[in-house]
Design a protein around this motif. Structure first.
Motif, PDB file in Angstrom:
ATOM      1  N   ARG A   1       0.783  -1.256   0.036  1.00  0.00           N
ATOM      2  CA  ARG A   1       0.145   0.180  -0.156  1.00  0.00           C
ATOM      3  C   ARG A   1       0.886   1.273  -0.153  1.00  0.00           C
ATOM      4  NH1 ARG A   1      -3.165  -2.547   4.021  1.00  0.00           N
ATOM      5  NH2 ARG A   1      -2.680  -1.192   5.608  1.00  0.00           N
ATOM      6  N   LEU A   2       1.944   1.094   0.464  1.00  0.00           N
ATOM      7  CA  LEU A   2       2.820   2.269   0.663  1.00  0.00           C
ATOM      8  C   LEU A   2       3.517   2.635  -0.643  1.00  0.00           C
ATOM      9  CD1 LEU A   2       4.533   4.453   1.876  1.00  0.00           C
ATOM     10  CD2 LEU A   2       6.008   2.991   2.884  1.00  0.00           C
ATOM     11  N   ALA A   3       3.649   1.516  -1.354  1.00  0.00           N
ATOM     12  CA  ALA A   3       4.556   1.711  -2.874  1.00  0.00           C
ATOM     13  C   ALA A   3       3.280   2.205  -3.732  1.00  0.00           C
ATOM     14  CB  ALA A   3       4.832   0.240  -3.210  1.00  0.00           C
ATOM     15  N   ILE A   4       2.123   1.845  -3.552  1.00  0.00           N
ATOM     16  CA  ILE A   4       0.914   2.377  -4.236  1.00  0.00           C
ATOM     17  C   ILE A   4       0.705   4.027  -3.922  1.00  0.00           C
ATOM     18  CG2 ILE A   4      -1.631   2.306  -4.770  1.00  0.00           C
ATOM     19  CD1 ILE A   4      -1.445  -0.667  -4.362  1.00  0.00           C
ATOM     20  N   GLY A   5       0.722   4.230  -2.626  1.00  0.00           N
ATOM     21  CA  GLY A   5       0.606   5.374  -2.090  1.00  0.00           C
ATOM     22  C   GLY A   5       1.835   6.548  -2.921  1.00  0.00           C
ATOM     23  N   GLN A   6       3.077   5.953  -2.940  1.00  0.00           N
ATOM     24  CA  GLN A   6       4.138   6.534  -3.548  1.00  0.00           C
ATOM     25  C   GLN A   6       3.881   6.996  -5.226  1.00  0.00           C
ATOM     26  OE1 GLN A   6       8.200   5.481  -0.988  1.00  0.00           O
ATOM     27  NE2 GLN A   6       7.566   4.185  -3.071  1.00  0.00           N
ATOM     28  N   ALA A   7       3.019   5.954  -5.604  1.00  0.00           N
ATOM     29  CA  ALA A   7       2.625   6.081  -7.227  1.00  0.00           C
ATOM     30  C   ALA A   7       1.715   7.256  -7.349  1.00  0.00           C
ATOM     31  CB  ALA A   7       2.387   4.733  -7.669  1.00  0.00           C
TER      32      ALA A   7
END
Length: 328
Positions: free
Chosen positions: A154-160
Motif C-alpha cells: 500500500r505504501l508503494a501504491i501511495g508513492q505512485a
C-alpha cells in the motif's frame, strides 16, 4: 474517504491512445503493431501468459522504455516527445518495486511527493490524504522495513499516486499478498475509480481482477487477442455461458457430437460430471441446446445460464488464440 479526491483530466474520452506500437528486444519483437485506446475512468485488466509483453507494454506507456515504432498519447501528451510531462500525469508501480527501508512512511511519501514536483506547501496535506486513502495514517511514523507485506504494498501504491495522476499503472500489485490484503487492494482500486482515476492493472490473479475491472485487454506473443468492455450491455449480448451437470458420467466426445449441428453453440469446458457451453443470447438457443442434450439421451440434472467471469473469458480467449496459432 477516497471519494473526496477528484482527479484533473483533459476533455478527451480516451485517456490513452496507442497506434502501431512495436518494441524489440535483441532478436525478439516483444510488442507487434499494437493499437488500442483506454477509456477515461475505466479499470483495464491487462492479462496474458508469461512473456506475452505485458510489463514491456506498461513500461512503454509509462515513458520508461522507448518503443521501436508507433505512438503513445497519455492524457493528450505524446509520451515519446514529452516524457517528463507524461511522468507527472502517470503513477507507475513496477512488479519489483522498492522502498527506502530506513525511512518512515511519512518520509517515503514526502520524498515521492517532492520528486513528482509538488509544491512544498502542498506536500504535508498530500501525505496525510494519501495515508488516509491507503489506511496508513496510524503508520506514518513507522519505519517502512517493519511494515507487513500488505502495508508495504500500500505504501508503494501511495508513492505512485500521491501526485494525483490521471492514470495509475500497476504491474502485479497483488503478487505475494494474502487473501485479506488482496481484498483490501481490490476495495482501494474500486474507490480510486469511483473518485475518477483511470487504472491499468496487470495481474495473474484473475479472480481479484474480476472484482473491480471494467475492461479486458488480452495480449499473446506481443499481439492483442481481445480488447473489450466487461459486463456492458453489448458484452452481455455477445455470449452467455450455460452450465450443465450430469446425473451420471458422460463422455465429452458424445456431448460434442450432439451440439455439432447447433449454430453458435460452443463446448468450452467438459468433464465426466459437468460441462460449460457458450451459446447465443437468444432464449431459443438455450432451448435448442437443452433439447439436443435430452433427446440425445444425456442425463441432465441441472441446466443453468451463467455470466462469463474473467477467468472463463481468459481461458476461452487463449484456447481460441492457441488453436489459430496452431493452424498457421
Amino acid at each position: 474517504m477516497v471519494s473526496a479526491t477528484h482527479y484533473p483530466f483533459s476533455a478527451a474520452s480516451d485517456i490513452v491512445q496507442i497506434r502501431n506500437l512495436s518494441y524489440e528486444d535483441p532478436g525478439v519483437r516483444a510488442l507487434n503493431n499494437l493499437s488500442f485506446n483506454v477509456a477515461r475512468g475505466s479499470v483495464t485488466a491487462l492479462v496474458g501468459p508469461n512473456g506475452a509483453g505485458k510489463s514491456t507494454l506498461l513500461r512503454c506507456m509509462a515513458a520508461l522504455e522507448q518503443a521501436f515504432d508507433g505512438d503513445i498519447s497519455v492524457d493528450g501528451i505524446d509520451v515519446g516527445e514529452q516524457a517528463r510531462e507524461c511522468h507527472r500525469r502517470i503513477g507507475y508501480l513496477s512488479d519489483f518495486y522498492g522502498l527506502y527501508d530506513s525511512l518512515s512512511v511519512r518520509q517515503c511519501l514526502t520524498y515521492a511527493a517532492l520528486s513528482q514536483g509538488l509544491l512544498k506547501n502542498a506536500v504535508s496535506s498530500a501525505v496525510e490524504q494519501t495515508a488516509q486513502q491507503l489506511n496508513l495514517s496510524l503508520k506514518l511514523d513507522t519505519i517502512s522495513k517493519t511494515l507487513s507485506r500488505g502495508q508495504r504494498q500500500r505504501l508503494a501504491i501511495g508513492q505512485a499516486l500521491i501526485h494525483t495522476p490521471a492514470l495509475l499503472i500497476l504491474d502485479e500489485p497483488a503478487s505475494g499478498l494474502d487473501p485479506e490484503a488482496r481484498h483490501e487492494l481490490a476495495t482501494l482500486f474500486s474507490q480510486l475509480r469511483a473518485a475518477g482515476m483511470t487504472l491499468i492493472v496487470s495481474s495473474h490473479i484473475l479472480a481479484e481482477l474480476d472484482e473491480y475491472s471494467t475492461h479486458l485487454l488480452v495480449i499473446r506473443q506481443g499481439c492483442i487477442v481481445e480488447n473489450r468492455a466487461l459486463n456492458s450491455d453489448s458484452a452481455r449480448a455477445e455470449r452467455i455461458h450455460v452450465s450443465v451437470q450430469w446425473a451420471q458420467p458422460v463422455e465429452s466426445r458424445l456431448v460434442a457430437q450432439l451440439i455439432a449441428p447447433l449454430g453458435g453453440v460452443e463446448l468450452v469446458q467438459t468433464s465426466a460430471h459437468e460441462a460449460l457451453f457458450l451459446v447465443p443470447p437468444e432464449p431459443c438457443a438455450r432451448q435448442a441446446l437443452l433439447s439436443a442434450l435430452v433427446l440425445g439421451g444425456l442425463p441432465v440434472s441441472a441446466f443453468e445460464p451463467k455470466q462469463e467471469n474473467l477467468h472463463q473469458s481468459y481461458l476461452r480467449i487463449m484456447q481460441s488464440a492457441n488453436q489459430k496459432g496452431d493452424q498457421q
